[in-house]
Structures are given as C-alpha cells and as structure tokens.
Write a protein that holds these residues in place. Sequence first.
Motif, PDB file in Angstrom:
ATOM      1  N   MET A   1       0.824  -1.134   0.040  1.00  0.00           N
ATOM      2  CA  MET A   1       0.087   0.076   0.090  1.00  0.00           C
ATOM      3  C   MET A   1       0.936   1.258  -0.007  1.00  0.00           C
ATOM      4  O   MET A   1       0.524   2.008  -0.744  1.00  0.00           O
ATOM      5  CB  MET A   1      -0.936  -0.075   1.337  1.00  0.00           C
ATOM      6  N   ILE A   2       1.751   1.229   0.839  1.00  0.00           N
ATOM      7  CA  ILE A   2       2.596   2.611   0.922  1.00  0.00           C
ATOM      8  C   ILE A   2       3.532   2.429  -0.371  1.00  0.00           C
ATOM      9  O   ILE A   2       3.556   3.626  -1.019  1.00  0.00           O
ATOM     10  CB  ILE A   2       3.947   2.393   2.025  1.00  0.00           C
ATOM     11  N   ARG A   3       3.891   1.472  -0.903  1.00  0.00           N
ATOM     12  CA  ARG A   3       4.548   1.530  -2.211  1.00  0.00           C
ATOM     13  C   ARG A   3       3.669   2.224  -3.471  1.00  0.00           C
ATOM     14  O   ARG A   3       4.319   2.771  -4.188  1.00  0.00           O
ATOM     15  CB  ARG A   3       5.228   0.279  -2.758  1.00  0.00           C
ATOM     16  N   ASP A   4       2.304   1.866  -3.230  1.00  0.00           N
ATOM     17  CA  ASP A   4       1.449   2.412  -4.495  1.00  0.00           C
ATOM     18  C   ASP A   4       1.284   3.929  -4.147  1.00  0.00           C
ATOM     19  O   ASP A   4       1.102   4.574  -5.232  1.00  0.00           O
ATOM     20  CB  ASP A   4      -0.007   1.615  -4.104  1.00  0.00           C
ATOM     21  N   LEU A   7       4.680   5.658  -5.399  1.00  0.00           N
ATOM     22  CA  LEU A   7       4.457   5.534  -6.999  1.00  0.00           C
ATOM     23  C   LEU A   7       3.452   6.417  -7.605  1.00  0.00           C
ATOM     24  O   LEU A   7       3.717   7.285  -8.385  1.00  0.00           O
ATOM     25  CB  LEU A   7       4.435   4.178  -7.490  1.00  0.00           C
ATOM     26  N   MET A   8       2.598   6.485  -6.935  1.00  0.00           N
ATOM     27  CA  MET A   8       1.521   7.720  -7.389  1.00  0.00           C
ATOM     28  C   MET A   8       1.794   8.992  -7.198  1.00  0.00           C
ATOM     29  O   MET A   8       1.863  10.027  -8.139  1.00  0.00           O
ATOM     30  CB  MET A   8       0.215   7.362  -6.751  1.00  0.00           C
ATOM     31  N   GLN A   9       2.535   9.305  -6.100  1.00  0.00           N
ATOM     32  CA  GLN A   9       3.154  10.599  -5.725  1.00  0.00           C
ATOM     33  C   GLN A   9       4.383  11.053  -6.767  1.00  0.00           C
ATOM     34  O   GLN A   9       4.302  12.023  -7.162  1.00  0.00           O
ATOM     35  CB  GLN A   9       3.504  10.713  -4.412  1.00  0.00           C
ATOM     36  N   ASP A  68       1.558  14.804   3.982  1.00  0.00           N
ATOM     37  CA  ASP A  68       0.023  15.236   3.919  1.00  0.00           C
ATOM     38  C   ASP A  68      -0.732  14.584   3.326  1.00  0.00           C
ATOM     39  O   ASP A  68      -1.851  14.667   3.232  1.00  0.00           O
ATOM     40  CB  ASP A  68       0.061  17.066   3.724  1.00  0.00           C
ATOM     41  N   ASP A  69      -0.197  13.509   2.505  1.00  0.00           N
ATOM     42  CA  ASP A  69      -1.051  12.778   1.611  1.00  0.00           C
ATOM     43  C   ASP A  69      -1.845  12.096   2.562  1.00  0.00           C
ATOM     44  O   ASP A  69      -1.719  11.053   3.254  1.00  0.00           O
ATOM     45  CB  ASP A  69      -0.430  11.823   0.789  1.00  0.00           C
ATOM     46  N   LEU A  73      -2.501   8.003   5.798  1.00  0.00           N
ATOM     47  CA  LEU A  73      -3.122   8.081   7.073  1.00  0.00           C
ATOM     48  C   LEU A  73      -3.289   6.642   7.715  1.00  0.00           C
ATOM     49  O   LEU A  73      -3.756   5.636   7.052  1.00  0.00           O
ATOM     50  CB  LEU A  73      -4.750   8.656   7.344  1.00  0.00           C
ATOM     51  N   GLY A  74      -2.800   6.402   8.937  1.00  0.00           N
ATOM     52  CA  GLY A  74      -3.016   5.056   9.785  1.00  0.00           C
ATOM     53  C   GLY A  74      -2.057   3.846   9.229  1.00  0.00           C
ATOM     54  O   GLY A  74      -2.235   3.113   9.730  1.00  0.00           O
ATOM     55  N   MET A  75      -1.107   4.291   8.381  1.00  0.00           N
ATOM     56  CA  MET A  75      -0.210   3.419   7.894  1.00  0.00           C
ATOM     57  C   MET A  75       0.982   3.275   9.035  1.00  0.00           C
ATOM     58  O   MET A  75       1.084   4.525   9.589  1.00  0.00           O
ATOM     59  CB  MET A  75       0.441   3.505   6.536  1.00  0.00           C
TER      60      MET A  75
END
Length: 76
Positions: A1-4, A7-9, A68-69, A73-75
């Motif tokens: 999830m963090i990787r996604d 990559l999107m950022q 700030d994305d 949150l919660g990761m």
Amino acid sequence: MIRDVVLMQKREWKHRLAERYVERDAVLRLSGNDDLIRVVVGPRRAGKSFFALHTLARSGNCGYINFDDERLLGMR
C-alpha cells in the motif's frame, strides 16, 4: 500500500514538474556535506512547494514524499 502511494506521488511530481514554472531569484543550497534541514517559508499560495520541487529536481538524485497525503493516514 505504501509503495502504491509513493509511486502515485512520483507520477504526480513528474506532472507538476512539467507545468509552467517561473524561476525565482532565491537560491536553496543543497549539499551532502552537512545534516542541516532547509525550510522554505512564505505566505500561502506563494509557490513554496513548486520552488522546493524544482530545486530538488535540479539537484539530481533525490526523493520526495508528501506526508500530508491522506492515503498515508493510519499506515505504520
């Protein structure tokens, strides 16, 4: 999830770098010789983020994560 999210950022960052940008007279010196933190301050909507992103991009090998994305949150 963090990787996604990262990559999107990265894609968003490349898109923002392609947008029109007015160069600033200010210089943000980035050197690997110290552990100092650089802070860009100014009024809202003055272009601080664009200035920082363009400075990082010109510096060469760098990374950027927007904590700030809300997707982060919660990761842990």
